[in-house]
Design a protein around this motif. Structure first.
Motif, mmCIF file in Angstrom:
data_model
loop_
_atom_site.group_PDB
_atom_site.id
_atom_site.type_symbol
_atom_site.label_atom_id
_atom_site.label_comp_id
_atom_site.label_asym_id
_atom_site.label_seq_id
_atom_site.Cartn_x
_atom_site.Cartn_y
_atom_site.Cartn_z
ATOM 1 N N MET A 1 -25.558 -3.174 -4.680
ATOM 2 C CA MET A 1 -24.457 -2.566 -5.467
ATOM 3 C C MET A 1 -25.056 -2.632 -7.091
ATOM 4 S SD MET A 1 -20.947 -3.791 -3.864
ATOM 5 C CE MET A 1 -20.557 -3.432 -2.049
ATOM 6 N N ILE A 2 -25.380 -4.073 -7.332
ATOM 7 C CA ILE A 2 -25.686 -3.980 -8.895
ATOM 8 C C ILE A 2 -27.067 -3.415 -9.137
ATOM 9 C CG2 ILE A 2 -24.363 -6.134 -8.969
ATOM 10 C CD1 ILE A 2 -26.696 -7.813 -8.838
ATOM 11 N N VAL A 3 -27.940 -3.570 -8.047
ATOM 12 C CA VAL A 3 -29.228 -2.864 -8.389
ATOM 13 C C VAL A 3 -29.102 -1.243 -8.462
ATOM 14 C CG1 VAL A 3 -31.364 -2.474 -7.537
ATOM 15 C CG2 VAL A 3 -30.759 -4.849 -7.325
ATOM 16 N N MET B 1 -28.346 -3.339 -13.296
ATOM 17 C CA MET B 1 -28.449 -4.724 -13.580
ATOM 18 C C MET B 1 -27.819 -4.913 -15.057
ATOM 19 S SD MET B 1 -29.387 -6.769 -10.835
ATOM 20 C CE MET B 1 -30.166 -8.070 -11.486
ATOM 21 N N GLY B 2 -26.787 -5.488 -15.239
ATOM 22 C CA GLY B 2 -26.212 -5.668 -16.562
ATOM 23 C C GLY B 2 -25.354 -4.790 -17.226
ATOM 24 N N SER B 3 -24.915 -3.939 -15.984
ATOM 25 C CA SER B 3 -24.013 -2.751 -16.440
ATOM 26 C C SER B 3 -22.595 -3.163 -15.675
ATOM 27 C CB SER B 3 -24.406 -1.564 -16.308
ATOM 28 O OG SER B 3 -23.494 -0.291 -16.292
ATOM 29 N N LEU C 1 -35.227 0.926 -3.997
ATOM 30 C CA LEU C 1 -34.481 0.781 -5.307
ATOM 31 C C LEU C 1 -35.530 -0.083 -6.260
ATOM 32 C CD1 LEU C 1 -30.861 1.090 -4.533
ATOM 33 C CD2 LEU C 1 -32.169 2.603 -6.015
ATOM 34 N N ILE C 2 -35.726 -1.116 -5.725
ATOM 35 C CA ILE C 2 -36.304 -2.167 -6.754
ATOM 36 C C ILE C 2 -37.758 -1.808 -7.181
ATOM 37 C CG2 ILE C 2 -37.334 -4.559 -6.771
ATOM 38 C CD1 ILE C 2 -35.054 -5.606 -5.071
ATOM 39 N N GLN D 1 -34.039 0.025 -13.005
ATOM 40 C CA GLN D 1 -33.191 0.157 -13.667
ATOM 41 C C GLN D 1 -31.609 0.480 -13.229
ATOM 42 O OE1 GLN D 1 -35.466 2.245 -13.525
ATOM 43 N NE2 GLN D 1 -34.991 4.161 -14.571
ATOM 44 N N GLY D 2 -31.828 1.183 -12.000
ATOM 45 C CA GLY D 2 -30.327 1.815 -11.334
ATOM 46 C C GLY D 2 -30.077 3.052 -11.815
ATOM 47 N N ILE D 3 -28.747 3.353 -11.319
ATOM 48 C CA ILE D 3 -28.346 4.674 -11.820
ATOM 49 C C ILE D 3 -28.019 4.742 -13.291
ATOM 50 C CG2 ILE D 3 -26.450 6.121 -11.524
ATOM 51 C CD1 ILE D 3 -26.479 5.623 -8.855
ATOM 52 N N VAL D 4 -27.101 3.797 -13.662
ATOM 53 C CA VAL D 4 -26.609 3.711 -15.050
ATOM 54 C C VAL D 4 -27.586 3.052 -16.124
ATOM 55 C CG1 VAL D 4 -24.543 2.937 -16.455
ATOM 56 C CG2 VAL D 4 -24.188 3.834 -14.175
ATOM 57 N N GLY D 5 -28.461 2.019 -15.519
ATOM 58 C CA GLY D 5 -29.253 1.167 -16.255
ATOM 59 C C GLY D 5 -28.341 -0.046 -16.940
#
Length: 308
Positions: free
Chosen positions: A236-238, A242-244, A284-285, A290-294
């Protein structure tokens, strides 16, 4: 009548989905505080979830029938947060001096020890009484709407609290330590204190999610807290970023929604979901770390669109 029955089941399915998303949103935002904002590699969040769930179960069984239901609910949530916080301090203080893979292995071991230790004491599922209302054919909708309101309020409070914490003096110290621990130490920042504080907040929120989950599902078993839920939280967080905090919410919707849709569809695709989710996490990694939102927030994105 058949169409009405299908409509009722459809609404129940959506309500259960939203409650599940809310529970995992609490887990995801709390894990993102530790892994995303604090820059640690924590893989034992399912252990805090288990501690909170079983602490809430014990308190509920002890107080049910002698204390009003809402007070039992509140007491169980407080006990769940306290138990998870104690676990966070137990593993956090000695292990936060570790970094990278060593910290991941230590926290992963903690998470596995918790659920396996519980299974050693009692491997059977425990029925947890619903203290807010009796759940039957007439009240099943009211119970789900009430739980959804509680979960939504808790998620909003958790996101608001974490956001304010990150913007506070302690949060800025945490971000400085996460970016460069050596440089932060040269500036006079003790790297251990902000990490322990982030670990404490994250573990307490995971325990709160455990309390909400046992009151909603009405049962708890050690098998509910194996490593696979930890994989889903990390995905989920990835996936979101991460950080959002917004990314954690997006990731919870996508992962829980996908799992429930596959479960509803059935077939070989759902039979292999325990392989597909870790594979998606690995991809994903590699290709979209950075993921969808970053590291951004959706609110900031919309503000930029308005001012542009």
């Amino acid at each position: 009548q058949a169409r009405e029955g299908e409509g009722v089941n459809e609404l129940l399915w959506w309500l259960d989905l939203l409650v599940g998303v809310g529970i995992f949103t609490l887990l995801a935002v709390s894990l993102n505080l530790i892994n995303g904002h604090a820059g640690m590699f924590h893989l034992g969040h399912h252990g805090f979830w288990a501690l909170g769930a079983y602490a809430a179960t014990i308190v509920t069984l002890q107080l049910h029938g002698s204390v009003p239901g809402p007070l039992v609910y509140l007491a169980s949530m407080g006990a769940a947060m306290a138990a998870a916080l104690a676990g966070g301090m137990l593993i956090g203080i000695p292990c936060l001096r570790l970094r990278g893979d060593y910290l991941a292995i230590a926290t992963l071991g903690f998470g596995e020890i918790v659920w396996r230790g519980i299974a050693t004491v009692n491997a059977q599922a425990i029925q947890v009484p619903r203290v807010l209302m009796d759940v039957n054919v007439r009240t099943k909708f009211s119970f789900r709407w009430l739980t959804l309101g509680i979960v939504a309020a808790l998620c909003a409070l958790a996101i608001w609290g974490i956001r304010n914490f990150i913007r506070s003096r302690h949060g800025r110290r945490l971000l400085a330590v996460a970016q460069d621990e050596t440089a932060a130490g040269l500036l006079g920042i003790n790297p251990t204190r902000p990490k322990v504080l982030a670990f404490a907040i994250g573990s307490a929120l995971a325990g709160l999610a455990g309390a909400v989950s046992v009151h909603f599902f009405g049962t708890v078993a050690p098998q509910d807290f194996k490593f696979m839920p930890m994989v889903k939280m990390f995905l989920m967080i990835v996936l979101g970023g991460m950080g959002s905090l917004s990314g954690s919410v997006v990731g919870a919707f996508l992962v829980v929604g996908t799992e429930r849709a596959l479960q509803r569809t059935g077939g070989w695709i759902y039979d292999w979901w325990t392989v597909e989710f870790p594979l998606l996490l690995a991809l994903l990694i590699i290709f979209r770390p950075q993921g969808i939102v970053g590291r951004r927030e959706l609110v900031d994105f919309f503000r930029r669109r308005r001012t542009a």
